[in-house]
Design an enzyme around this catalytic site. Structure first.
Site, PDB file in Angstrom:
ATOM      1  N   LYS A  42       0.793  -1.234   0.000  1.00  0.00           N
ATOM      2  CA  LYS A  42       0.000   0.000   0.000  1.00  0.00           C
ATOM      3  C   LYS A  42       0.827   1.287   0.000  1.00  0.00           C
ATOM      4  O   LYS A  42       0.307   2.373   0.236  1.00  0.00           O
ATOM      5  CB  LYS A  42      -1.005   0.050   1.183  1.00  0.00           C
ATOM      6  CG  LYS A  42      -1.829  -1.189   1.383  1.00  0.00           C
ATOM      7  CD  LYS A  42      -2.325  -1.812   0.117  1.00  0.00           C
ATOM      8  CE  LYS A  42      -3.375  -0.996  -0.600  1.00  0.00           C
ATOM      9  NZ  LYS A  42      -3.712  -1.625  -1.915  1.00  0.00           N
ATOM     10  N   GLY A  44       2.285   2.489  -2.651  1.00  0.00           N
ATOM     11  CA  GLY A  44       2.291   3.123  -3.979  1.00  0.00           C
ATOM     12  C   GLY A  44       2.945   2.237  -5.031  1.00  0.00           C
ATOM     13  O   GLY A  44       3.492   2.735  -6.024  1.00  0.00           O
ATOM     14  N   THR A  46       1.626   0.169  -7.315  1.00  0.00           N
ATOM     15  CA  THR A  46       0.997   0.253  -8.628  1.00  0.00           C
ATOM     16  C   THR A  46       1.399   1.554  -9.319  1.00  0.00           C
ATOM     17  O   THR A  46       1.649   1.589 -10.521  1.00  0.00           O
ATOM     18  CB  THR A  46      -0.536   0.206  -8.458  1.00  0.00           C
ATOM     19  OG1 THR A  46      -0.846  -0.824  -7.511  1.00  0.00           O
ATOM     20  CG2 THR A  46      -1.240  -0.069  -9.765  1.00  0.00           C
ATOM     21  N   HIS A 102       7.362  -7.248  -2.143  1.00  0.00           N
ATOM     22  CA  HIS A 102       7.099  -6.533  -0.889  1.00  0.00           C
ATOM     23  C   HIS A 102       8.039  -7.063   0.196  1.00  0.00           C
ATOM     24  O   HIS A 102       7.884  -6.714   1.369  1.00  0.00           O
ATOM     25  CB  HIS A 102       5.668  -6.775  -0.398  1.00  0.00           C
ATOM     26  CG  HIS A 102       4.592  -6.132  -1.216  1.00  0.00           C
ATOM     27  ND1 HIS A 102       4.685  -4.871  -1.740  1.00  0.00           N
ATOM     28  CD2 HIS A 102       3.356  -6.586  -1.568  1.00  0.00           C
ATOM     29  CE1 HIS A 102       3.564  -4.582  -2.385  1.00  0.00           C
ATOM     30  NE2 HIS A 102       2.745  -5.606  -2.300  1.00  0.00           N
ATOM     31  N   SER A 132      -4.720   2.600   4.353  1.00  0.00           N
ATOM     32  CA  SER A 132      -4.897   2.048   3.010  1.00  0.00           C
ATOM     33  C   SER A 132      -4.967   0.519   3.073  1.00  0.00           C
ATOM     34  O   SER A 132      -5.786  -0.115   2.389  1.00  0.00           O
ATOM     35  CB  SER A 132      -3.732   2.515   2.127  1.00  0.00           C
ATOM     36  OG  SER A 132      -3.878   2.036   0.824  1.00  0.00           O
ATOM     37  N   SER A 222      -1.044  10.329 -12.923  1.00  0.00           N
ATOM     38  CA  SER A 222      -1.715  11.057 -11.831  1.00  0.00           C
ATOM     39  C   SER A 222      -2.854  10.169 -11.295  1.00  0.00           C
ATOM     40  O   SER A 222      -3.342   9.280 -12.003  1.00  0.00           O
ATOM     41  CB  SER A 222      -2.267  12.387 -12.338  1.00  0.00           C
ATOM     42  OG  SER A 222      -3.282  12.133 -13.286  1.00  0.00           O
ATOM     43  N   PHE A 249      -9.919   0.041  -5.362  1.00  0.00           N
ATOM     44  CA  PHE A 249      -8.460  -0.115  -5.245  1.00  0.00           C
ATOM     45  C   PHE A 249      -7.798   1.256  -5.292  1.00  0.00           C
ATOM     46  O   PHE A 249      -6.924   1.578  -4.496  1.00  0.00           O
ATOM     47  CB  PHE A 249      -7.902  -1.024  -6.356  1.00  0.00           C
ATOM     48  CG  PHE A 249      -6.430  -1.213  -6.193  1.00  0.00           C
ATOM     49  CD1 PHE A 249      -5.944  -2.187  -5.335  1.00  0.00           C
ATOM     50  CD2 PHE A 249      -5.526  -0.378  -6.831  1.00  0.00           C
ATOM     51  CE1 PHE A 249      -4.578  -2.327  -5.118  1.00  0.00           C
ATOM     52  CE2 PHE A 249      -4.165  -0.515  -6.618  1.00  0.00           C
ATOM     53  CZ  PHE A 249      -3.687  -1.487  -5.770  1.00  0.00           C
ATOM     54  N   ARG A 251      -8.327   4.278  -4.168  1.00  0.00           N
ATOM     55  CA  ARG A 251      -9.264   4.717  -3.147  1.00  0.00           C
ATOM     56  C   ARG A 251      -9.272   6.244  -3.017  1.00  0.00           C
ATOM     57  O   ARG A 251     -10.228   6.900  -3.394  1.00  0.00           O
ATOM     58  CB  ARG A 251      -8.888   4.036  -1.823  1.00  0.00           C
ATOM     59  CG  ARG A 251      -9.944   4.050  -0.747  1.00  0.00           C
ATOM     60  CD  ARG A 251      -9.407   3.378   0.507  1.00  0.00           C
ATOM     61  NE  ARG A 251      -8.210   4.053   1.002  1.00  0.00           N
ATOM     62  CZ  ARG A 251      -8.211   5.069   1.847  1.00  0.00           C
ATOM     63  NH1 ARG A 251      -9.348   5.505   2.346  1.00  0.00           N
ATOM     64  NH2 ARG A 251      -7.070   5.647   2.224  1.00  0.00           N
ATOM     65  N   LYS A 252      -8.189   6.806  -2.477  1.00  0.00           N
ATOM     66  CA  LYS A 252      -8.125   8.271  -2.315  1.00  0.00           C
ATOM     67  C   LYS A 252      -6.841   8.838  -2.889  1.00  0.00           C
ATOM     68  O   LYS A 252      -6.835   9.933  -3.422  1.00  0.00           O
ATOM     69  CB  LYS A 252      -8.212   8.650  -0.836  1.00  0.00           C
ATOM     70  CG  LYS A 252      -9.600   8.568  -0.253  1.00  0.00           C
ATOM     71  CD  LYS A 252      -9.686   9.372   1.026  1.00  0.00           C
ATOM     72  CE  LYS A 252     -11.092   9.388   1.571  1.00  0.00           C
ATOM     73  NZ  LYS A 252     -11.140   9.936   2.936  1.00  0.00           N
TER      74      LYS A 252
HETATM   75  P1  A3P Z   1      -5.109   4.786  -0.753  1.00  0.00           P
HETATM   76  O1  A3P Z   1      -5.765   3.525  -0.283  1.00  0.00           O
HETATM   77  O2  A3P Z   1      -4.615   5.635   0.392  1.00  0.00           O
HETATM   78  O3  A3P Z   1      -5.934   5.572  -1.705  1.00  0.00           O
HETATM   79  P2  A3P Z   1      -0.308  -0.244  -3.680  1.00  0.00           P
HETATM   80  O4  A3P Z   1      -0.309  -0.067  -5.156  1.00  0.00           O
HETATM   81  O5  A3P Z   1       1.061  -0.339  -3.078  1.00  0.00           O
HETATM   82  O6  A3P Z   1      -1.223  -1.327  -3.247  1.00  0.00           O
HETATM   83  O7  A3P Z   1      -0.840   1.115  -3.044  1.00  0.00           O
HETATM   84  C1  A3P Z   1      -2.177   1.518  -3.192  1.00  0.00           C
HETATM   85  C2  A3P Z   1      -2.303   2.931  -2.696  1.00  0.00           C
HETATM   86  O8  A3P Z   1      -1.664   3.816  -3.628  1.00  0.00           O
HETATM   87  C3  A3P Z   1      -3.757   3.380  -2.606  1.00  0.00           C
HETATM   88  O9  A3P Z   1      -3.773   4.357  -1.554  1.00  0.00           O
HETATM   89  C4  A3P Z   1      -3.947   4.025  -3.976  1.00  0.00           C
HETATM   90  O10 A3P Z   1      -5.045   4.904  -4.058  1.00  0.00           O
HETATM   91  C5  A3P Z   1      -2.616   4.761  -4.105  1.00  0.00           C
HETATM   92  N1  A3P Z   1      -2.309   5.134  -5.479  1.00  0.00           N
HETATM   93  C6  A3P Z   1      -2.345   4.361  -6.590  1.00  0.00           C
HETATM   94  N2  A3P Z   1      -2.048   5.083  -7.686  1.00  0.00           N
HETATM   95  C7  A3P Z   1      -1.804   6.343  -7.269  1.00  0.00           C
HETATM   96  C8  A3P Z   1      -1.461   7.577  -7.932  1.00  0.00           C
HETATM   97  N3  A3P Z   1      -1.317   7.636  -9.243  1.00  0.00           N
HETATM   98  N4  A3P Z   1      -1.292   8.671  -7.171  1.00  0.00           N
HETATM   99  C9  A3P Z   1      -1.437   8.620  -5.831  1.00  0.00           C
HETATM  100  N5  A3P Z   1      -1.782   7.507  -5.144  1.00  0.00           N
HETATM  101  C10 A3P Z   1      -1.955   6.381  -5.858  1.00  0.00           C
END
Ligand code: A3P
Length: 289
Positions: A42, A44, A46, A102, A132, A222, A249, A251-252
């Site tokens: 979680k 970032g 992705t 991870h 998250s 973005s 997924f 989310r915010k």
């Molecule tokens: P939130 O749940 O706080 O929104 P991972 O990919 O490691 O599982 O992480 C997921 C988190 O990264 C989620 O956080 C997701 O919304 C956020 N995320 C994914 N793409 C993003 C982007 N382009 N900019 C900012 N946050 C991003």
């Protein structure tokens, strides 16, 4: 797919399926030109995957849409027979490979160090990671149900979540960053100044981005654009695996959402504990923008 309970392994919690394949994961053969994307869940993952792919594909959107982003880079410790495991996917891949993990420093297959690979680590502040992760566990049907927030808070503080304690994870990677070829990035910096952080990644990968390409990558990676991109937002995953009506997924994507979840008492406890666990490190995090 069945829910995969976390199991303790060498003092860390991992999914049962990963533990079952542990010997094969540990004997994974890295290659010298591998790039390994490393994160605590979680943080970032992705997002950085999409950024790396855009840089490697010189901004070619069609190439970046060849598969959902989470499938583009083999996930080393992923193991769910009968599907090919992360190790098998990586073995079948031509060089140069970009892989993902991870795993904490202590559990990384040793050949990554021996082959002197490049590591790209993204860290995110613990409070937002916790929030998250909680929402992810609510909607993902392949990881344990998190229970109510106050119980999850305790589990996370105790490090009894998948991939173990956040503190040890970030401290471990921070400690090795100057001994190995590690680019250590922060989610919060990526939010604050995506241009600058994307340039750092490009330089690390030995690529030169002109202004136009840089702006294209900033836009395409973005949050709002990725949220609408079916190759990034996991909308292709069946509801039986991820029920995004519970929590999406994407989310915010903000810094500081923990303030909407932590009670004042929880925050005090967290800060007390954090100070002890992070004592002796010069690693600091921004918790709000
Ligand atoms: P939130 O749940 O706080 O929104 P991972 O990919 O490691 O599982 O992480 C997921 C988190 O990264 C989620 O956080 C997701 O919304 C956020 N995320 C994914 N793409 C993003 C982007 N382009 N900019 C900012 N946050 C991003």
């Amino acid at each position: 797919y069945l829910s995969d309970p976390w199991l303790g392994l060498h003092g860390w919690y991992l999914g049962t399926s990963t533990c079952n394949e542990w010997q094969r994961i540990q004997s994974f053969q890295a290659r010298p030109d591998d790039l390994l994307i490393c994160t605590y869940p979680k943080a970032g993952t992705t997002w950085i995957q999409e950024i790396v792919d855009m840089i490697q594909q010189d901004g070619d959107l069609e190439k970046c849409k060849r598969a959902p982003v989470h499938h583009r880079h083999p996930f080393i410790e992923w193991a769910r027979p009968p599907q090919p495991s992360g190790v098998e996917q990586a073995e079948a891949m031509p060089s140069p490979r970009t892989l993902k993990t991870h795993l904490p420093v202590k559990l990384l297959p040793p050949s990554f160090w021996e082959q002197k690979c490049k590591f790209l680590y993204v860290a995110r502040n613990a409070k937002d990671c916790m929030v998250s992760y909680y929402h992810f566990q609510r909607m993902s049907k392949v990881v344990p149900d998190p229970g109510p927030w106050h119980e999850y808070f305790e589990m996370f503080m105790a490090g009894k979540v998948g991939w173990g304690p956040w503190h040890d994870h970030v401290k471990g990677w921070w400690k090795v960053k100057d001994m190995h070829c590690v680019l250590f990035l922060f989610y919060e910096d990526m939010k604050k100044d995506p241009k600058c952080e994307i340039q750092k990644v490009a330089q690390f990968l030995g690529k030169n981005l002109d202004q136009e390409l840089l702006e294209k990558i900033v836009y395409h990676t973005s949050f709002d654009v990725m949220k609408d991109n079916p190759m990034a937002n996991r909308s292709g995953i069946p509801v039986s695996i991820m029920d995004q009506s519970i929590s999406p997924f994407m989310r915010k994507g903000t810094v500081g959402d923990w303030k909407n979840h932590f009670t004042v008492a929880q925050n005090e406890r967290f800060e007390d504990d954090y100070e002890k666990k992070m004592a002796g490190t010069n690693l600091t995090f921004c918790m709000e923008l």
